[in-house]
Design a protein around this motif. Structure first.
Motif, mmCIF file in Angstrom:
data_model
loop_
_atom_site.group_PDB
_atom_site.id
_atom_site.type_symbol
_atom_site.label_atom_id
_atom_site.label_comp_id
_atom_site.label_asym_id
_atom_site.label_seq_id
_atom_site.Cartn_x
_atom_site.Cartn_y
_atom_site.Cartn_z
ATOM 1 N N THR A 109 0.831 -1.208 0.000
ATOM 2 C CA THR A 109 0.000 0.000 0.000
ATOM 3 C C THR A 109 0.866 1.258 0.000
ATOM 4 O OG1 THR A 109 -1.549 -1.266 1.324
ATOM 5 C CG2 THR A 109 -1.959 1.062 1.124
ATOM 6 N N LEU A 110 1.950 1.229 0.778
ATOM 7 C CA LEU A 110 2.819 2.409 0.843
ATOM 8 C C LEU A 110 3.511 2.651 -0.487
ATOM 9 C CD1 LEU A 110 4.554 2.222 4.326
ATOM 10 C CD2 LEU A 110 2.476 3.380 3.632
ATOM 11 N N LEU A 113 1.064 4.223 -2.740
ATOM 12 C CA LEU A 113 0.803 5.617 -2.353
ATOM 13 C C LEU A 113 1.954 6.526 -2.757
ATOM 14 C CD1 LEU A 113 -0.816 5.236 1.182
ATOM 15 C CD2 LEU A 113 -1.918 5.892 -0.938
ATOM 16 N N VAL A 193 -6.642 -7.247 -5.869
ATOM 17 C CA VAL A 193 -7.996 -6.770 -5.599
ATOM 18 C C VAL A 193 -8.044 -6.061 -4.249
ATOM 19 C CG1 VAL A 193 -10.350 -7.519 -5.111
ATOM 20 C CG2 VAL A 193 -9.132 -8.475 -7.048
ATOM 21 N N LEU A 194 -7.333 -6.633 -3.268
ATOM 22 C CA LEU A 194 -7.306 -6.068 -1.919
ATOM 23 C C LEU A 194 -6.688 -4.660 -1.917
ATOM 24 C CD1 LEU A 194 -7.873 -7.139 1.009
ATOM 25 C CD2 LEU A 194 -5.444 -7.543 1.160
ATOM 26 N N VAL A 195 -5.523 -4.524 -2.545
ATOM 27 C CA VAL A 195 -4.836 -3.227 -2.524
ATOM 28 C C VAL A 195 -5.608 -2.204 -3.348
ATOM 29 C CG1 VAL A 195 -2.731 -2.023 -3.128
ATOM 30 C CG2 VAL A 195 -2.590 -4.272 -2.129
ATOM 31 N N GLY A 197 -8.802 -2.105 -3.865
ATOM 32 C CA GLY A 197 -9.954 -1.695 -3.062
ATOM 33 C C GLY A 197 -9.563 -0.678 -2.002
ATOM 34 N N GLY A 198 -8.416 -0.902 -1.367
ATOM 35 C CA GLY A 198 -7.952 0.025 -0.341
ATOM 36 C C GLY A 198 -7.669 1.401 -0.902
ATOM 37 N N PHE A 201 -10.829 3.049 -1.776
ATOM 38 C CA PHE A 201 -11.485 3.419 -0.528
ATOM 39 C C PHE A 201 -10.962 4.764 -0.030
ATOM 40 C CE2 PHE A 201 -11.745 3.439 4.082
ATOM 41 C CZ PHE A 201 -13.042 3.020 4.307
ATOM 42 N N LEU A 202 -9.658 4.965 -0.142
ATOM 43 C CA LEU A 202 -9.056 6.224 0.304
ATOM 44 C C LEU A 202 -9.340 7.365 -0.666
ATOM 45 C CD1 LEU A 202 -5.567 5.007 1.521
ATOM 46 C CD2 LEU A 202 -7.460 5.801 2.914
ATOM 47 N N VAL A 204 -7.964 7.614 -3.697
ATOM 48 C CA VAL A 204 -6.826 7.918 -4.553
ATOM 49 C C VAL A 204 -6.707 6.901 -5.689
ATOM 50 C CG1 VAL A 204 -5.519 9.075 -2.776
ATOM 51 C CG2 VAL A 204 -5.276 6.630 -3.043
ATOM 52 N N LEU A 217 -17.512 1.741 -0.896
ATOM 53 C CA LEU A 217 -17.400 1.675 0.570
ATOM 54 C C LEU A 217 -16.913 3.000 1.131
ATOM 55 C CD1 LEU A 217 -15.723 -1.754 1.332
ATOM 56 C CD2 LEU A 217 -17.936 -0.974 2.078
ATOM 57 N N PRO B 134 -11.059 -7.692 4.369
ATOM 58 C CA PRO B 134 -10.154 -6.549 4.325
ATOM 59 C C PRO B 134 -10.475 -5.579 5.461
ATOM 60 C CG PRO B 134 -11.277 -6.858 2.228
ATOM 61 C CD PRO B 134 -11.946 -7.730 3.218
ATOM 62 N N TYR B 136 -10.654 -2.437 5.361
ATOM 63 C CA TYR B 136 -11.567 -1.352 5.002
ATOM 64 C C TYR B 136 -12.996 -1.834 4.837
ATOM 65 C CZ TYR B 136 -10.183 -3.153 0.447
ATOM 66 O OH TYR B 136 -9.918 -3.981 -0.608
ATOM 67 N N GLY B 235 0.821 -0.262 6.375
ATOM 68 C CA GLY B 235 -0.078 -0.219 5.225
ATOM 69 C C GLY B 235 -1.529 -0.342 5.658
ATOM 70 N N LEU B 239 -5.353 2.712 6.371
ATOM 71 C CA LEU B 239 -6.804 2.586 6.184
ATOM 72 C C LEU B 239 -7.548 2.734 7.500
ATOM 73 C CD1 LEU B 239 -6.415 -0.299 3.693
ATOM 74 C CD2 LEU B 239 -7.608 1.809 3.189
ATOM 75 N N ASN B 242 -7.621 6.168 8.849
ATOM 76 C CA ASN B 242 -8.522 6.984 8.051
ATOM 77 C C ASN B 242 -9.977 6.746 8.437
ATOM 78 O OD1 ASN B 242 -9.857 7.785 5.260
ATOM 79 N ND2 ASN B 242 -7.831 8.691 5.439
ATOM 80 N N LEU B 253 -0.024 10.475 6.162
ATOM 81 C CA LEU B 253 0.383 10.076 4.817
ATOM 82 C C LEU B 253 -0.710 10.408 3.800
ATOM 83 C CD1 LEU B 253 2.442 8.733 3.047
ATOM 84 C CD2 LEU B 253 1.508 6.536 3.651
ATOM 85 N N VAL B 254 -1.967 10.098 4.148
ATOM 86 C CA VAL B 254 -3.054 10.363 3.209
ATOM 87 C C VAL B 254 -3.240 11.864 3.018
ATOM 88 C CG1 VAL B 254 -5.513 10.085 2.807
ATOM 89 C CG2 VAL B 254 -4.195 8.190 3.678
ATOM 90 N N LEU B 257 -0.592 13.063 0.786
ATOM 91 C CA LEU B 257 -0.822 12.628 -0.594
ATOM 92 C C LEU B 257 -1.732 13.607 -1.312
ATOM 93 C CD1 LEU B 257 -0.054 10.009 -2.105
ATOM 94 C CD2 LEU B 257 -2.381 9.287 -1.729
ATOM 95 N N VAL B 269 7.094 6.901 3.942
ATOM 96 C CA VAL B 269 7.372 5.620 3.279
ATOM 97 C C VAL B 269 8.701 5.051 3.762
ATOM 98 C CG1 VAL B 269 7.810 4.512 1.065
ATOM 99 C CG2 VAL B 269 5.958 6.131 1.277
#
Lengths: 255, 295
Positions: A109-110, A113, A193-195, A197-198, A201-202, A204, A217, B134, B136, B235, B239, B242, B253-254, B257, B269
């Protein structure tokens, strides 16, 4: 035979989702009918802009799944190609493994990002961010296996019989690598799919007008006190999809 | 001891490589990051100013040298958005994230063992379900299912111990699922192995058997998973923080961004990757301690 029906259910689920491309559109805005509960006209209810949730759910699932499948195929091909290119040359192999170690030390994820902070928002950036680190396990598997397989006398025999590099690669090496790569791909698809979705979700990942389960979501969590439906459907979809992918991995032989 | 030293050197080399990668990545991209950060309507003077802020106006070699000498003094650069040192900002968010991570890790270890010891064949489904949830999805679902019915549990922020319940719960369930899966397959394999059977035949009491032989044997792969999870927790924390409005590294971080605060993103990072490398190193050392064959 055990679990055969579960495979069938999973496959049907995936096919149904992929059919979402034909389901058409991300739903029309209808501000009068916001956040409706399920009814005959809207079987899943409507979201905060009055869009039909069934349509968005379906389109979003198709988008997540096809993004995941496409990226996984790319990761697999890239990992395989890089491993083949580096194989046999000590310094190239060292470079590849060092690079893989380096990228693998940044959580997925990082890493995504970091790239998204540098690129213009959009589908291309999302793809680039997700593609950056995904090839690593495939390349590692290929390098490890190739080292063992190259020792196999049947390769030398094939070479003596006049088989070319391409023939040996396609007929002798690839079939023996494939089961491992396939097993890794079913793990990798879930991870992509997981990343994705994350990130959606954020906010971005994919732009909000293009439905995706993570993005749905992300917006729905502001409204769950008014209507839980926009939250529940994509949750169920993601859980079901990841569970189906996880089950297919659980029975992989030799892993 | 020499092995431990080699592992330490390797970890340091990986960190140096990551630092190089993070610093050079903005220069490898087809599009100028300063241009992207400045937006569509910026004048070229604006873009130039932003490029200077992001440290992209120098050629790569002097820029790296400056960055390295700053890093040696513990300076990670200056945030574009807050106009304060990145190290200071990260230092504020880090304890919060670390607390959340350690809480989730501890809880997940407990739940993982409990799930792994389940005897029913259906317990595998439970593992699979936990793995497939997950963060989230769990976070908003927990808010919907629990927080709105129990007024004692805060929905967001960090005020009192109750506010940590839901975030750590959301963070730990998938982790526990992974651990339970590994532990379960290890435990299943044990009774057939020669070692445990010999010990049993020799009449060693069960408690001693577990303490001396079985627990270390099972813990090796579990520790590996634990290390990977601990390193990757930042990581997931992005979420969770947030969702529950926790002022930790993830939220920083968000925020960085969306405001294109490149120095802050790079710092966060780098910190996340350092945690990952550190967790790996600790796990490698623990493994040697548990399994004498490795040393």
């Amino acid at each position: 035979m055990k679990g055969r029906w579960a495979d069938g259910v999973a496959l049907g689920f995936l096919l149904l989702l992929l059919a979402g491309w034909m389901g058409g559109g991300d739903g029309q805005v209808d501000l009068v009918n916001r956040l409706q509960a399920p009814s005959w006209t809207h079987p899943f209810g409507t979201d905060e802009l009055g869009r039909d949730l069934l349509r968005r759910w379906w389109a979003g699932g198709a988008r997540s799944l096809s993004l995941g499948a496409g990226l996984t195929a790319f990761h697999l091909a890239a990992g395989f190609a890089l491993a083949l290119a580096a194989e046999g040359r000590t310094w190239a192999k060292g470079c590849l493994l060092a690079g893989a170690d380096l990228l693998a030390a940044i959580p997925a994820t990082l890493l995504a990002l970091l790239l998204l902070a540098l690129l213009r928002p959009g589908l291309g950036s999302l793809l680039a961010a997700l593609a950056l680190g995904g090839w690593i396990p495939y390349a590692r598997i290929c390098l490890n296996r190739l080292e063992v397989l190259r020792q196999d006398p049947s390769l030398a025999q094939a070479h003596l019989l006049g088989a070319g590099r391409g023939h040996i690669l396609l007929r002798h090496l690839f079939p023996r690598l494939w089961p491992l790569l396939w097993a890794q791909a079913s793990v990798g698809l879930g991870a992509v799919v997981l990343v994705e979705g994350g990130l959606s979700f954020l906010g971005v990942g994919l732009p909000p007008e293009q439905a995706s389960w993570g993005g749905m979501l992300g917006t729905a969590r502001a409204f769950f006190l008014v209507s839980p439906w926009p939250l529940l459907w994509p949750s169920a979809g993601l859980l079901g999809l990841l569970l189906a992918l996880g089950r297919s991995r659980g029975r992989e032989p030799g892993w | 001891m020499r092995r431990a030293g080699r592992q330490l050197l390797r970890a340091l080399a990986t960190l140096a490589g990551i630092w190089l990668f993070i610093n050079l990545l903005p220069r490898w991209l087809p599009e100028d990051p300063a241009r992207v950060a400045a937006g569509e309507f910026a004048t070229s003077a604006d873009v130039e100013a932003i490029r200077r802020l992001l440290g992209l106006d120098l050629p790569w070699a002097p820029a790296l040298k400056a960055s390295a000498s700053r890093l040696a003094r513990g300076d990670l650069g200056t945030s574009v958005r807050y106009r304060r040192p990145v190290a200071e900002i990260l230092g504020k968010g880090f304890p919060v994230s670390l607390r959340l991570a350690l809480l989730a890790m501890g809880l997940s270890a407990c739940l993982g063992w409990i799930l792994a010891l389940g005897r029913s064949p259906r317990v595998r489904w439970l593992h699979a379900a936990a793995v497939a949830s997950p963060v989230y999805v769990l976070g908003p679902l927990l808010l919907w299912a629990i927080a709105q019915h129990l007024p004692g549990i805060p929905v967001a922020g960090i005020a009192g111990w109750r506010s940590w319940i839901l975030p750590s719960l959301a963070l730990m369930i998938p982790l526990a699922g992974h651990q339970a899966r590994i532990l379960h397959s290890q435990l299943e394999r044990l009774p057939g192995q020669l070692g445990p059977r010999c010990w049993e035949a020799l009449g060693v009491p069960a408690r001693l058997r577990w303490a001396r032989w079985l627990l270390p044997a099972v813990s090796g792969p579990w520790l590996t998973v634990l290390g990977l999870q601990l390193g990757g927790l930042l990581g997931g924390a992005v979420l969770v923080e947030n969702i529950f409005g926790i002022p930790g590294l993830g939220q920083l971080l968000v925020g960085a961004l969306s405001s294109r605060d490149l120095p802050l993103v790079q710092g966060a990072v780098l910190l996340g990757a350092s945690l990952f490398v550190l967790a790996q190193l600790l796990v490698e050392w623990c493994q040697v301690f548990l399994d004498p064959r490795l040393s």
